[in-house]
Scaffold this motif. Structure first.
Motif, PDB file in Angstrom:
ATOM      1  N   UNK A 102       4.449  -8.186   0.071  1.00 30.51           N
ATOM      2  CA  UNK A 102       4.301  -6.882  -0.580  1.00 30.51           C
ATOM      3  C   UNK A 102       3.580  -5.900   0.339  1.00 30.51           C
ATOM      4  N   UNK A 103       2.497  -6.348   0.960  1.00 29.84           N
ATOM      5  CA  UNK A 103       1.765  -5.466   1.873  1.00 29.84           C
ATOM      6  C   UNK A 103       2.649  -5.003   3.032  1.00 29.84           C
ATOM      7  N   UNK A 104       3.453  -5.919   3.590  1.00 29.70           N
ATOM      8  CA  UNK A 104       4.326  -5.549   4.705  1.00 29.70           C
ATOM      9  C   UNK A 104       5.388  -4.552   4.258  1.00 29.70           C
ATOM     10  N   UNK A 105       5.932  -4.761   3.052  1.00 33.98           N
ATOM     11  CA  UNK A 105       6.956  -3.846   2.552  1.00 33.98           C
ATOM     12  C   UNK A 105       6.411  -2.428   2.435  1.00 33.98           C
ATOM     13  N   UNK A 106       5.180  -2.302   1.971  1.00 33.01           N
ATOM     14  CA  UNK A 106       4.562  -0.984   1.856  1.00 33.01           C
ATOM     15  C   UNK A 106       4.281  -0.401   3.242  1.00 33.01           C
ATOM     16  N   UNK A 112      10.507   8.833   5.456  1.00 37.73           N
ATOM     17  CA  UNK A 112      11.249   9.635   4.480  1.00 37.73           C
ATOM     18  C   UNK A 112      11.601   8.851   3.218  1.00 37.73           C
ATOM     19  N   UNK A 113      11.019   7.669   3.040  1.00 40.44           N
ATOM     20  CA  UNK A 113      11.279   6.864   1.839  1.00 40.44           C
ATOM     21  C   UNK A 113      10.659   7.572   0.634  1.00 40.44           C
ATOM     22  N   UNK A 114      11.455   7.931  -0.377  1.00 33.02           N
ATOM     23  CA  UNK A 114      10.915   8.689  -1.510  1.00 33.02           C
ATOM     24  C   UNK A 114      10.148   7.829  -2.519  1.00 33.02           C
ATOM     25  N   UNK A 115      10.204   6.514  -2.360  1.00 32.75           N
ATOM     26  CA  UNK A 115       9.563   5.644  -3.346  1.00 32.75           C
ATOM     27  C   UNK A 115       8.045   5.663  -3.206  1.00 32.75           C
ATOM     28  N   UNK A 116       7.369   5.549  -4.331  1.00 34.15           N
ATOM     29  CA  UNK A 116       5.912   5.413  -4.308  1.00 34.15           C
ATOM     30  C   UNK A 116       5.552   3.994  -3.867  1.00 34.15           C
ATOM     31  N   UNK A 117       4.287   3.806  -3.449  1.00 37.92           N
ATOM     32  CA  UNK A 117       3.828   2.479  -3.059  1.00 37.92           C
ATOM     33  C   UNK A 117       3.953   1.496  -4.227  1.00 37.92           C
ATOM     34  N   UNK A 118       3.653   1.982  -5.447  1.00 36.73           N
ATOM     35  CA  UNK A 118       3.771   1.114  -6.613  1.00 36.73           C
ATOM     36  C   UNK A 118       5.192   0.644  -6.846  1.00 36.73           C
ATOM     37  N   UNK A 119       6.150   1.548  -6.649  1.00 32.23           N
ATOM     38  CA  UNK A 119       7.547   1.158  -6.838  1.00 32.23           C
ATOM     39  C   UNK A 119       7.977   0.148  -5.773  1.00 32.23           C
ATOM     40  N   UNK A 120       7.542   0.349  -4.535  1.00 32.19           N
ATOM     41  CA  UNK A 120       7.880  -0.602  -3.476  1.00 32.19           C
ATOM     42  C   UNK A 120       7.304  -1.983  -3.798  1.00 32.19           C
ATOM     43  N   UNK A 121       6.075  -2.002  -4.282  1.00 31.11           N
ATOM     44  CA  UNK A 121       5.462  -3.274  -4.641  1.00 31.11           C
ATOM     45  C   UNK A 121       6.236  -3.972  -5.758  1.00 31.11           C
ATOM     46  N   UNK A 296      -1.522  -5.364  10.530  1.00 29.73           N
ATOM     47  CA  UNK A 296      -0.760  -4.238   9.994  1.00 29.73           C
ATOM     48  C   UNK A 296      -1.407  -3.702   8.731  1.00 29.73           C
ATOM     49  N   UNK A 297      -1.929  -4.599   7.905  1.00 33.86           N
ATOM     50  CA  UNK A 297      -2.593  -4.172   6.669  1.00 33.86           C
ATOM     51  C   UNK A 297      -3.857  -3.369   6.971  1.00 33.86           C
ATOM     52  N   UNK A 298      -4.614  -3.812   7.983  1.00 36.74           N
ATOM     53  CA  UNK A 298      -5.912  -3.204   8.272  1.00 36.74           C
ATOM     54  C   UNK A 298      -5.810  -2.028   9.248  1.00 36.74           C
ATOM     55  N   UNK A 299      -4.619  -1.804   9.777  1.00 39.62           N
ATOM     56  CA  UNK A 299      -4.481  -0.759  10.783  1.00 39.62           C
ATOM     57  C   UNK A 299      -5.143  -1.131  12.090  1.00 39.62           C
ATOM     58  N   UNK A 300      -5.126  -2.433  12.423  1.00 41.05           N
ATOM     59  CA  UNK A 300      -5.778  -2.927  13.629  1.00 41.05           C
ATOM     60  C   UNK A 300      -4.778  -3.699  14.482  1.00 41.05           C
ATOM     61  N   UNK A 301      -5.067  -3.766  15.769  1.00 43.88           N
ATOM     62  CA  UNK A 301      -4.358  -4.673  16.661  1.00 43.88           C
ATOM     63  C   UNK A 301      -5.389  -5.456  17.445  1.00 43.88           C
ATOM     64  N   UNK A 302      -4.965  -6.568  18.022  1.00 42.88           N
ATOM     65  CA  UNK A 302      -5.866  -7.357  18.842  1.00 42.88           C
ATOM     66  C   UNK A 302      -6.036  -6.705  20.210  1.00 42.88           C
ATOM     67  N   UNK A 303      -7.272  -6.747  20.699  1.00 43.52           N
ATOM     68  CA  UNK A 303      -7.592  -6.138  21.987  1.00 43.52           C
ATOM     69  C   UNK A 303      -8.375  -7.124  22.846  1.00 43.52           C
TER      70      UNK A 303
END
Length: 328
Positions: A102-106, A112-121, A296-303
Motif C-alpha cells: 500500500x505504501x509503495x502504491x501511494x 497526474x493521477x487524480x486519485x486521492x491517497x485514500x482511494x489508492x490505498x 521510499x516511505x521515509x523519503x531517504x536513500x542509503x548514503x
C-alpha cells in the motif's frame, strides 16, 4: 538496537579464523564449535550446504554436539562471521506485505493521477485480497553473487541513485522440494535466517520498456546487495514463522518494525508456489518479502557511512556499513 537472543540451544553458521579457510560451525552460548573434526556423514567438502543435504540425519547429531560448544568452542568474537550458506538458487518474493504494498502504491503514483491517497490505498488493498484468493504470489530470481556476510560492508554502486533497504525473513531449504502442497511445504524448510534484500529503487521500472515492466537484474543483484545471516537457526527451534518481529534501523533510527503476520502469502504458500515450477534444492533460499518502512516511505536513500542493523526475533542481528563505490 538490542541484540535478540536466539531461538533454541544452537545455530549453524560459516566462520573463518582470520584469513583462514571458511568452515561450518555450531554456535552455542557465544562460542563456536568447529565441525570439521566432528563425525558427520557428508559427502565431499564439509560446508553448511553439505549438512543441509543430509539434514534429517545431521540435525540429531548436531543436537548431540551442542553441549560441546560451551566447553570446546572458540568465542564467536574471535572469528569472522561469513554468510551462513552458499545457495544454488535464490527466490525472492515481491509485494508480500500488505502495508508495504500500500505504501509503495501511494509513493509511486504518477503526478497526474487524480486519485486521492485514500482511494489508492483502498484499491491496492482490494487488489491484494484478490491475489490472496487466487493464490498467485509474485516471485522472481536473485543471484547468489549478490550475497555478502552479515557484518560486511555494503557497496553502493556508482551508478545507483536510490539504494534502499528491505529486511526479510529467509527460509532455507533442507529436503528437496518439487510440487509440494502447502500442507507439507514447511517439512522441507530446515532453517531460517535474515536477509536484507537491497534495491536500486530507480532501476525497478524500465521507462524505456514499460510494456515489459520490472528489471530485477539491475535493481537487486549488485555485489553485496544481499547481506545474509548471521546464523541458520533450525526451523524446529523457531516455531511459527508467521509470528516473528522484524526490525531494521538506519543510523539508529527505526525504519522497519513489523511482524510476519502482515504477509499476504505465508512461508508455506511461497515454498509450495516456487516448487510448482522448479525443484528447490538443499541450501536454496526463499526470501519472503519485506515489510513497510523502506526508504521510499521515509523519503531517504542509503548514503556512504550509513549503518543498517536488521534483526528478526530469535534469529539474531546483522550490521552492515554502507560504502560508496568510487566513481569510475
Amino acid at each position: 538496537m538490542s541484540h535478540p537472543s536466539l531461538s533454541g540451544p544452537f545455530a549453524l553458521g560459516t566462520f573463518a579464523d582470520g584469513d583462514g579457510p571458511a568452515f561450518p560451525g555450531l554456535l552455542g552460548d557465544g562460542r563456536v564449535l568447529d565441525l570439521r573434526a566432528a563425525p558427520l556423514p557428508v559427502d565431499g567438502p564439509l560446508t553448511t550446504r553439505a549438512l543441509l543435504e543430509r539434514w534429517d540425519t545431521v540435525f540429531p547429531l548436531l543436537e548431540g554436539l551442542a553441549g560441546r560448544a560451551a566447553t570446546d568452542g572458540t568465542p564467536v568474537g574471535d572469528l569472522r562471521v561469513l554468510a551462513p550458506v552458499e545457495p544454488r538458487q535464490v527466490f525472492q518474493s515481491g509485494a508480500n506485505y500488505r502495508t508495504h504494498v500500500i505504501d509503495l502504491a501511494v509513493a509511486h503514483r504518477a503526478p497526474d493521477d487524480p486519485r486521492t491517497a485514500g482511494r489508492v490505498r483502498a484499491e491496492t488493498a482490494a487488489m491484494m485480497d484478490r491475489r490472496a484468493a487466487e493464490d498467485q504470489p509474485y516471485v522472481f530470481l536473485g543471484l547468489p553473487s549478490a550475497i555478502t556476510g552479515p557484518y560486511d560492508d555494503v557497496v553502493l554502486p556508482s551508478w545507483c541513485a536510490e539504494p534502499d533497504w528491505e529486511l526479510e525473513l529467509a527460509a532455507v531449504i533442507g529436503r528437496p522440494a518439487f510440487r509440494v502442497d502447502r500442507e507439507h511445504a514447511l517439512d522441507h524448510v530446515a532453517a531460517y535466517t535474515i536477509a536484507n534484500d537491497l534495491t536500486a529503487r530507480e532501476m525497478v521500472f524500465r521507462p524505456d520498456m514499460p510494456a515489459i515492466g520490472t528489471d530485477w537484474l539491475r535493481a537487486k543483484n549488485a555485489p553485496t546487495f544481499t547481506p545474509l545471516g548471521p546464523w541458520l537457526v533450525p526451523a524446529a527451534f523457531v516455531g511459527d514463522p508467521q509470528d516473528l518481529r522484524l526490525t531494521l534501523t538506519v543510523n539508529g533510527a527505526v525504519r522497519q518494525d513489523e511482524t510476519t503476520k502482515d504477509m499476504i502469502f505465508d512461508v508455506a504458500r511461497l515454498v509450495s508456489h516456487v516448487s510448482r515450477t522448479t525443484p528447490l534444492l538443499p541450501g536454496d533460499l526463499v526470501l519472503t518479502g519485506s515489510p513497510a518502512g523502506n526508504g521510499k516511505k521515509w523519503g531517504e536513500i542509503l548514503r556512504d557511512g550509513d549503518v543498517m542493523e536488521g534483526a528478526i526475533e530469535g534469529l539474531g542481528v546483522q550490521r552492515n556499513v554502507c560504502r560508496a563505490e568510487a566513481a569510475r
